[in-house]
Design a protein around this motif. Structure first.
Motif, mmCIF file in Angstrom:
data_model
loop_
_atom_site.group_PDB
_atom_site.id
_atom_site.type_symbol
_atom_site.label_atom_id
_atom_site.label_comp_id
_atom_site.label_asym_id
_atom_site.label_seq_id
_atom_site.Cartn_x
_atom_site.Cartn_y
_atom_site.Cartn_z
ATOM 1 N N ASN B 67 0.813 -1.215 0.000
ATOM 2 C CA ASN B 67 0.000 0.000 0.000
ATOM 3 C C ASN B 67 0.844 1.262 0.000
ATOM 4 O OD1 ASN B 67 -2.298 -1.566 0.280
ATOM 5 N ND2 ASN B 67 -2.081 -1.579 2.489
ATOM 6 N N ASN B 69 0.548 3.630 -1.802
ATOM 7 C CA ASN B 69 -0.195 4.790 -2.257
ATOM 8 C C ASN B 69 -0.962 5.489 -1.163
ATOM 9 O OD1 ASN B 69 0.567 3.875 -4.743
ATOM 10 N ND2 ASN B 69 -1.262 2.655 -4.978
ATOM 11 N N LEU B 70 -0.971 4.928 0.061
ATOM 12 C CA LEU B 70 -1.880 5.475 1.051
ATOM 13 C C LEU B 70 -1.199 6.482 1.960
ATOM 14 C CD1 LEU B 70 -3.904 2.279 1.736
ATOM 15 C CD2 LEU B 70 -4.540 4.258 0.406
ATOM 16 N N ALA B 71 -1.920 7.562 2.202
ATOM 17 C CA ALA B 71 -1.331 8.724 2.871
ATOM 18 C C ALA B 71 -1.105 8.653 4.370
ATOM 19 C CB ALA B 71 -2.165 9.952 2.538
ATOM 20 N N MET B 73 -0.292 6.557 6.819
ATOM 21 C CA MET B 73 0.901 5.953 7.417
ATOM 22 C C MET B 73 2.163 6.680 6.948
ATOM 23 S SD MET B 73 -0.355 3.935 9.405
ATOM 24 C CE MET B 73 -1.969 4.652 9.493
#
Lengths: 281, 215
Positions: B67, B69-71, B73
């Protein structure tokens, strides 16, 4: 024989094609004319990077047996390996129309959409997963992360709720705790007209609670690490854990003055996210 | 650091610790993409901001292997890095793509790099892409490709830097160390931020591994 299959797949993973071949020969002797063996032959071709021949076999298998879900999924994998993610998405969506309870496939589709930065559709896939399995904290957490990345005020509120739900389901989920801290912090300092001062205060309290939880976990981890390591590294991990604990509490304190004052400006925004990458797309 | 002629003429100097951590991170997760940030010492406020000296990238922090692409974390990680490494600044980004043949730096990684470049206190930032095909046990070359943003501001384009623009400190020794580490499977003890989030007892600064590499 199940062992032979497992060794075959592991050998393909490690690139040991001779070992894989040996297993395949034994398996095809034992089970001649088997669809499963044909699929393994196609996987062997995939491992050699002979993707065209593998695709041919999968397509033929799908034509002869419309219910063959595994070969359809391998087809998606081949498309993904070729880098054709748009086609892979198309193929996977048509697969899911027929087999809508395949959770792994929904998860894979969600990842493919994320690679294309299509957050709405990725969120939709996660919604399907949450519907099917509402007590699984990881689905809630992943959904919340996608909503957070979207970046709009409504999606941030949603992210906050879903992170909270994930924490409720599993209080030890660090990602959910961090997410809750950040999302609640963002909601508390939101300058959007629709957020009331009461909701901002609520978010600030939530952020403070999350910060306390994070700090507690780090202190516990620091002391645990101290027991098992030499004095040098225990000092560093203690220092590290207390660093994070102070950081978490600082973040939460940033939220409260803003919410308490109830005014629209957010002076803490800059301090709160020193290297933030908010809605970057 | 030995300031040979090559080093003086280059824009960046990457220390062996950084190279090793990047390659080990990529080797630990061969089936997914991995990413991380590059660290360099913060310039002291009184030093002249000379853009002629090479920027020394002395360390990296491996971030995620899933992941990417996820903001949320990513934000949490960057905040922790800034709080922990008070004398260092985040000056770049590295990524290893999922597919073997994928050598493109574009995508979410490029966006993250642009943000890092905008916030960095140093005049230039580096984007390192791991050349998946070039990683091998013998370690005959450094398997990294370098990019930089063309110009500050609106432009999102990344231009490829020639290998001469980025020097590796003591390259032969670095390659030998790398080969050693790969044989010993040292990547198993590498901890990235994802591992840390799964078990906060794990040390994402990898101080033990750094000691091993230095010796």
């Amino acid at each position: 024989w199940a062992l032979y299959e497992q060794v075959f797949i592991s050998a393909l993973d490690c690139g040991r094609l001779e070992a894989a071949d040996a297993c395949l020969v034994q398996l095809s002797r034992q089970f001649p004319n088997s669809q499963r063996i044909r699929r393994y032959e196609a996987m062997r071709l995939e491992a050699e990077d002979n993707l065209d021949a593998a695709t041919e076999i999968y397509k033929k298998m799908y034509e002869t047996d419309k219910l063959d879900s595994l070969s359809r999924k391998r087809l998606v994998a081949v498309l993904k390996a070729r880098g054709r993610s748009v086609e892979a998405i198309k193929e996977l969506t048509s697969y899911l129309k027929d087999f809508c309870t395949d959770f792994e496939a929904w998860l894979e589709l969600s990842e493919l959409y994320l690679n294309e930065c299509d957050y709405k559709k990725a969120a939709f896939c996660m919604e399907e997963l949450i519907l099917s399995n509402p007590h699984h904290h990881l689905y809630h957490q992943r959904y919340a992360e996608i909503k957070y990345t979207e970046g709009t005020t409504e999606s941030m509120e949603l992210a906050k709720s879903y992170f909270a739900q994930a924490v409720r389901l599993n209080p030890n989920n660090m990602r959910a705790l961090f997410g809750l801290l950040l999302a609640a912090g963002n909601c508390a300092s939101s300058t959007n007209k629709s957020s009331t001062s009461a909701s901002r205060r609520e978010s600030a309290r939530l952020a403070q609670w999350a910060a306390a939880q994070v700090a507690e976990r780090y202190r516990a981890a620091g002391s645990k690490a101290a027991k098992f390591t030499t004095s040098n590294s225990s000092n560093s991990s203690d220092a590290a854990s207390s660093d994070v604990a102070t950081l978490a509490l600082q973040l939460s304190l940033c939220c409260s003055p803003t919410a308490a004052a109830g005014d629209a400006s957010s002076p803490s925004q800059g301090q709160q996210q020193p290297a933030s990458n908010p809605p970057m797309l | 650091i030995v300031y040979t002629k090559i080093v003086v003429m280059s824009q960046f100097l990457v220390e062996p610790l950084a190279v090793a951590k990047i390659v080990l991170h990529a080797c630990k997760y061969p089936h997914t993409a991995v990413n991380g940030v590059l660290l360099a010492e913060k310039p002291s406020p009184d030093s002249s901001n000379s853009s002629s000296k090479p920027i020394v990238i002395c360390n990296t922090v491996p971030l995620f292997h899933s992941n990417l692409n996820l903001a949320p974390m990513l934000e949490a990680a960057l905040m922790q890095i800034e709080a922990t490494y008070k004398n260092y600044a985040i000056v770049g980004y590295y990524q290893a793509n999922e597919l073997l043949n994928d050598a493109s730096p574009e995508g979410v990684g490029a966006h993250i790099y642009q943000k890092i470049a905008e916030n960095s206190p140093l005049p230039r930032s580096l984007y390192i892409l791991v050349d998946n095909k070039a990683i091998d046990r013998k370690c005959s070359t450094i398997p990294l490709i370098y990019y930089q943003r063309k110009e500050a501001g609106q432009s999102q384009k990344l231009e490829r830097l020639p290998n001469s623009a980025v020097a590796i400190d003591d390259e032969e020794d670095c390659l030998e160390t790398l080969a050693n580490l790969l044989v010993r499977q040292a990547y198993r003890s590498l901890v990235d931020f994802d591992n840390h989030l799964d078990d906060i007892g794990l040390d994402w600064t990898n101080s033990r591994l750094a000691e091993q590499i230095r010796n």
